[in-house]
Design a protein around this motif. Structure first.
Motif, PDB file in Angstrom:
ATOM      1  N   GLY A 134      25.976  -0.215 -51.281  1.00 18.33           N
ATOM      2  CA  GLY A 134      25.825  -1.353 -50.374  1.00 18.33           C
ATOM      3  C   GLY A 134      24.373  -1.744 -50.179  1.00 18.33           C
ATOM      4  O   GLY A 134      24.024  -2.923 -50.178  1.00 18.33           O
ATOM      5  N   GLY A 135      23.509  -0.741 -50.021  1.00 17.61           N
ATOM      6  CA  GLY A 135      22.082  -1.024 -49.856  1.00 17.61           C
ATOM      7  C   GLY A 135      21.476  -1.678 -51.084  1.00 17.61           C
ATOM      8  O   GLY A 135      20.678  -2.611 -50.982  1.00 17.61           O
ATOM      9  N   ALA A 136      21.869  -1.194 -52.255  1.00 16.46           N
ATOM     10  CA  ALA A 136      21.351  -1.774 -53.500  1.00 16.46           C
ATOM     11  C   ALA A 136      21.836  -3.206 -53.687  1.00 16.46           C
ATOM     12  O   ALA A 136      21.066  -4.097 -54.056  1.00 16.46           O
ATOM     13  N   GLY A 137      23.111  -3.440 -53.425  1.00 12.77           N
ATOM     14  CA  GLY A 137      23.651  -4.797 -53.540  1.00 12.77           C
ATOM     15  C   GLY A 137      23.023  -5.742 -52.538  1.00 12.77           C
ATOM     16  O   GLY A 137      22.724  -6.900 -52.854  1.00 12.77           O
ATOM     17  N   GLY A 138      22.811  -5.247 -51.324  1.00 15.06           N
ATOM     18  CA  GLY A 138      22.171  -6.070 -50.300  1.00 15.06           C
ATOM     19  C   GLY A 138      20.737  -6.394 -50.640  1.00 15.06           C
ATOM     20  O   GLY A 138      20.278  -7.519 -50.437  1.00 15.06           O
ATOM     21  N   ALA A 139      20.014  -5.408 -51.172  1.00 16.15           N
ATOM     22  CA  ALA A 139      18.625  -5.652 -51.570  1.00 16.15           C
ATOM     23  C   ALA A 139      18.556  -6.655 -52.712  1.00 16.15           C
ATOM     24  O   ALA A 139      17.701  -7.545 -52.718  1.00 16.15           O
ATOM     25  N   ALA A 140      19.472  -6.540 -53.659  1.00 14.70           N
ATOM     26  CA  ALA A 140      19.470  -7.461 -54.803  1.00 14.70           C
ATOM     27  C   ALA A 140      19.750  -8.894 -54.366  1.00 14.70           C
ATOM     28  O   ALA A 140      18.992  -9.817 -54.691  1.00 14.70           O
ATOM     29  N   LEU A 141      20.835  -9.096 -53.618  1.00 11.71           N
ATOM     30  CA  LEU A 141      21.187 -10.462 -53.214  1.00 11.71           C
ATOM     31  C   LEU A 141      20.196 -11.005 -52.188  1.00 11.71           C
ATOM     32  O   LEU A 141      19.837 -12.193 -52.230  1.00 11.71           O
ATOM     33  N   GLY A 142      19.715 -10.157 -51.283  1.00 13.36           N
ATOM     34  CA  GLY A 142      18.701 -10.599 -50.321  1.00 13.36           C
ATOM     35  C   GLY A 142      17.416 -11.009 -51.015  1.00 13.36           C
ATOM     36  O   GLY A 142      16.791 -12.004 -50.650  1.00 13.36           O
ATOM     37  N   GLY A 143      17.010 -10.239 -52.025  1.00 12.31           N
ATOM     38  CA  GLY A 143      15.806 -10.582 -52.784  1.00 12.31           C
ATOM     39  C   GLY A 143      15.950 -11.876 -53.552  1.00 12.31           C
ATOM     40  O   GLY A 143      15.035 -12.701 -53.588  1.00 12.31           O
ATOM     41  N   ILE A 144      17.108 -12.084 -54.158  1.00  9.72           N
ATOM     42  CA  ILE A 144      17.361 -13.330 -54.892  1.00  9.72           C
ATOM     43  C   ILE A 144      17.332 -14.521 -53.942  1.00  9.72           C
ATOM     44  O   ILE A 144      16.738 -15.554 -54.239  1.00  9.72           O
ATOM     45  N   ASN A 176      17.095  -6.473 -45.547  1.00  9.58           N
ATOM     46  CA  ASN A 176      15.926  -6.528 -44.669  1.00  9.58           C
ATOM     47  C   ASN A 176      14.803  -5.632 -45.163  1.00  9.58           C
ATOM     48  O   ASN A 176      13.630  -5.984 -45.043  1.00  9.58           O
ATOM     49  N   ILE A 177      15.158  -4.489 -45.739  1.00  6.68           N
ATOM     50  CA  ILE A 177      14.119  -3.587 -46.259  1.00  6.68           C
ATOM     51  C   ILE A 177      13.377  -4.233 -47.419  1.00  6.68           C
ATOM     52  O   ILE A 177      12.148  -4.204 -47.475  1.00  6.68           O
ATOM     53  N   ILE A 178      14.107  -4.841 -48.348  1.00  9.52           N
ATOM     54  CA  ILE A 178      13.441  -5.470 -49.495  1.00  9.52           C
ATOM     55  C   ILE A 178      12.573  -6.641 -49.029  1.00  9.52           C
ATOM     56  O   ILE A 178      11.514  -6.903 -49.593  1.00  9.52           O
ATOM     57  N   GLY A 179      13.003  -7.332 -47.978  1.00 10.68           N
ATOM     58  CA  GLY A 179      12.201  -8.429 -47.444  1.00 10.68           C
ATOM     59  C   GLY A 179      10.902  -7.943 -46.817  1.00 10.68           C
ATOM     60  O   GLY A 179       9.873  -8.606 -46.915  1.00 10.68           O
ATOM     61  N   LYS A 180      10.935  -6.777 -46.183  1.00 10.12           N
ATOM     62  CA  LYS A 180       9.731  -6.222 -45.563  1.00 10.12           C
ATOM     63  C   LYS A 180       8.795  -5.604 -46.605  1.00 10.12           C
ATOM     64  O   LYS A 180       7.586  -5.715 -46.495  1.00 10.12           O
ATOM     65  N   VAL A 181       9.374  -4.958 -47.609  1.00  3.87           N
ATOM     66  CA  VAL A 181       8.564  -4.274 -48.614  1.00  3.87           C
ATOM     67  C   VAL A 181       7.881  -5.267 -49.552  1.00  3.87           C
ATOM     68  O   VAL A 181       6.708  -5.126 -49.879  1.00  3.87           O
ATOM     69  N   ALA A 182       8.621  -6.253 -50.002  1.00  3.69           N
ATOM     70  CA  ALA A 182       8.090  -7.235 -50.960  1.00  3.69           C
ATOM     71  C   ALA A 182       8.102  -8.609 -50.297  1.00  3.69           C
ATOM     72  O   ALA A 182       9.149  -9.235 -50.170  1.00  3.69           O
ATOM     73  N   GLY A 183       6.944  -9.071 -49.887  1.00  2.00           N
ATOM     74  CA  GLY A 183       6.848 -10.338 -49.165  1.00  2.00           C
ATOM     75  C   GLY A 183       7.366 -11.529 -49.945  1.00  2.00           C
ATOM     76  O   GLY A 183       7.902 -12.471 -49.375  1.00  2.00           O
ATOM     77  N   ALA A 184       7.233 -11.498 -51.276  1.00  2.00           N
ATOM     78  CA  ALA A 184       7.710 -12.614 -52.102  1.00  2.00           C
ATOM     79  C   ALA A 184       9.234 -12.698 -52.102  1.00  2.00           C
ATOM     80  O   ALA A 184       9.791 -13.744 -52.424  1.00  2.00           O
ATOM     81  N   GLY A 188      15.694 -14.673 -51.126  1.00  2.00           N
ATOM     82  CA  GLY A 188      14.304 -14.867 -50.718  1.00  2.00           C
ATOM     83  C   GLY A 188      13.497 -15.603 -51.766  1.00  2.00           C
ATOM     84  O   GLY A 188      12.690 -16.478 -51.450  1.00  2.00           O
ATOM     85  N   ILE A 189      13.717 -15.268 -53.033  1.00  2.00           N
ATOM     86  CA  ILE A 189      13.015 -15.956 -54.114  1.00  2.00           C
ATOM     87  C   ILE A 189      13.372 -17.435 -54.123  1.00  2.00           C
ATOM     88  O   ILE A 189      12.507 -18.314 -54.214  1.00  2.00           O
ATOM     89  N   ILE A 190      14.663 -17.736 -54.011  1.00  2.00           N
ATOM     90  CA  ILE A 190      15.113 -19.137 -54.031  1.00  2.00           C
ATOM     91  C   ILE A 190      14.543 -19.891 -52.839  1.00  2.00           C
ATOM     92  O   ILE A 190      14.060 -21.013 -52.980  1.00  2.00           O
ATOM     93  N   LYS A 191      14.580 -19.280 -51.645  1.00  2.00           N
ATOM     94  CA  LYS A 191      14.055 -19.953 -50.458  1.00  2.00           C
ATOM     95  C   LYS A 191      12.572 -20.218 -50.595  1.00  2.00           C
ATOM     96  O   LYS A 191      12.092 -21.307 -50.271  1.00  2.00           O
ATOM     97  N   ASN A 192      11.823 -19.246 -51.094  1.00  2.00           N
ATOM     98  CA  ASN A 192      10.381 -19.430 -51.255  1.00  2.00           C
ATOM     99  C   ASN A 192      10.052 -20.472 -52.317  1.00  2.00           C
ATOM    100  O   ASN A 192       9.094 -21.232 -52.166  1.00  2.00           O
ATOM    101  N   MET A 193      10.843 -20.532 -53.386  1.00  2.00           N
ATOM    102  CA  MET A 193      10.626 -21.566 -54.409  1.00  2.00           C
ATOM    103  C   MET A 193      10.919 -22.957 -53.860  1.00  2.00           C
ATOM    104  O   MET A 193      10.203 -23.916 -54.176  1.00  2.00           O
ATOM    105  N   MET A 194      11.939 -23.066 -53.029  1.00  2.00           N
ATOM    106  CA  MET A 194      12.287 -24.375 -52.462  1.00  2.00           C
ATOM    107  C   MET A 194      11.247 -24.842 -51.455  1.00  2.00           C
ATOM    108  O   MET A 194      10.981 -26.039 -51.352  1.00  2.00           O
ATOM    109  N   SER A 195      10.651 -23.930 -50.725  1.00  2.00           N
ATOM    110  CA  SER A 195       9.658 -24.329 -49.729  1.00  2.00           C
ATOM    111  C   SER A 195       8.319 -24.735 -50.344  1.00  2.00           C
ATOM    112  O   SER A 195       7.558 -25.478 -49.747  1.00  2.00           O
ATOM    113  N   LYS A 196       8.042 -24.256 -51.563  1.00  2.00           N
ATOM    114  CA  LYS A 196       6.806 -24.624 -52.261  1.00  2.00           C
ATOM    115  C   LYS A 196       6.911 -25.973 -52.958  1.00  2.00           C
ATOM    116  O   LYS A 196       5.914 -26.630 -53.181  1.00  2.00           O
ATOM    117  N   GLY A 197       8.139 -26.341 -53.333  1.00  2.00           N
ATOM    118  CA  GLY A 197       8.314 -27.567 -54.116  1.00  2.00           C
ATOM    119  C   GLY A 197       8.522 -28.724 -53.288  1.00  2.00           C
ATOM    120  O   GLY A 197       8.127 -29.701 -53.013  1.00  2.00           O
TER     121      GLY A 197
END
Length: 103
Positions: free
Chosen positions: A82-92, A19-27, A94-103
């Motif tokens: 745990g926080g680092a792993g969560g940020a990494a997988l959550g960020g990945i 959730n932190i990585i999602g709030k910090v980096a909108g992409a 988010g990237i996939i979801k945003n790419m799918m919504s644009k295409g």
């Protein structure tokens, strides 16, 4: 009881990291639910992945032992891992979801 806490520590830390990585980096934001779920899964998996590359993080039985022995260093490493792993997988996710919504 300690084993449950040993699993909750990295899972909750991962959910927070996602959730932190999602709030910090909108992409990297996949939405609250996706960030939380992927973050928790990433937090649980981070201990084994980081352990395999040589980083010592507490997960599972190690985190359970740290809870019962009040080992602050081990608990902090579990939270950070745990926080680092969560940020990494959550960020990945988010990237996939945003790419799918644009295409």
């Amino acid at each position: 009881m300690e084993m449950i806490l040993g699993l909750l520590i990295p899972a909750l830390s991962g959910a927070a990291g996602g959730n932190i990585i999602g709030k910090v980096a909108g992409a990297l934001n996949g939405g609250g639910t996706l960030n939380t779920i992927l973050g928790a899964v990433g937090g649980l998996g981070a201990g084994s992945i980081l352990g395999s590359i040589g980083v010592d993080t507490a997960s599972g039985a190690d985190a359970a032992a740290a809870v019962s022995n009040f080992d602050i260093g081990t608990l902090i490493s579990g939270v950070i891992g745990g926080g680092a792993g969560g940020a990494a997988l959550g960020g990945i996710g988010g990237i996939i979801k945003n790419m799918m919504s644009k295409g």
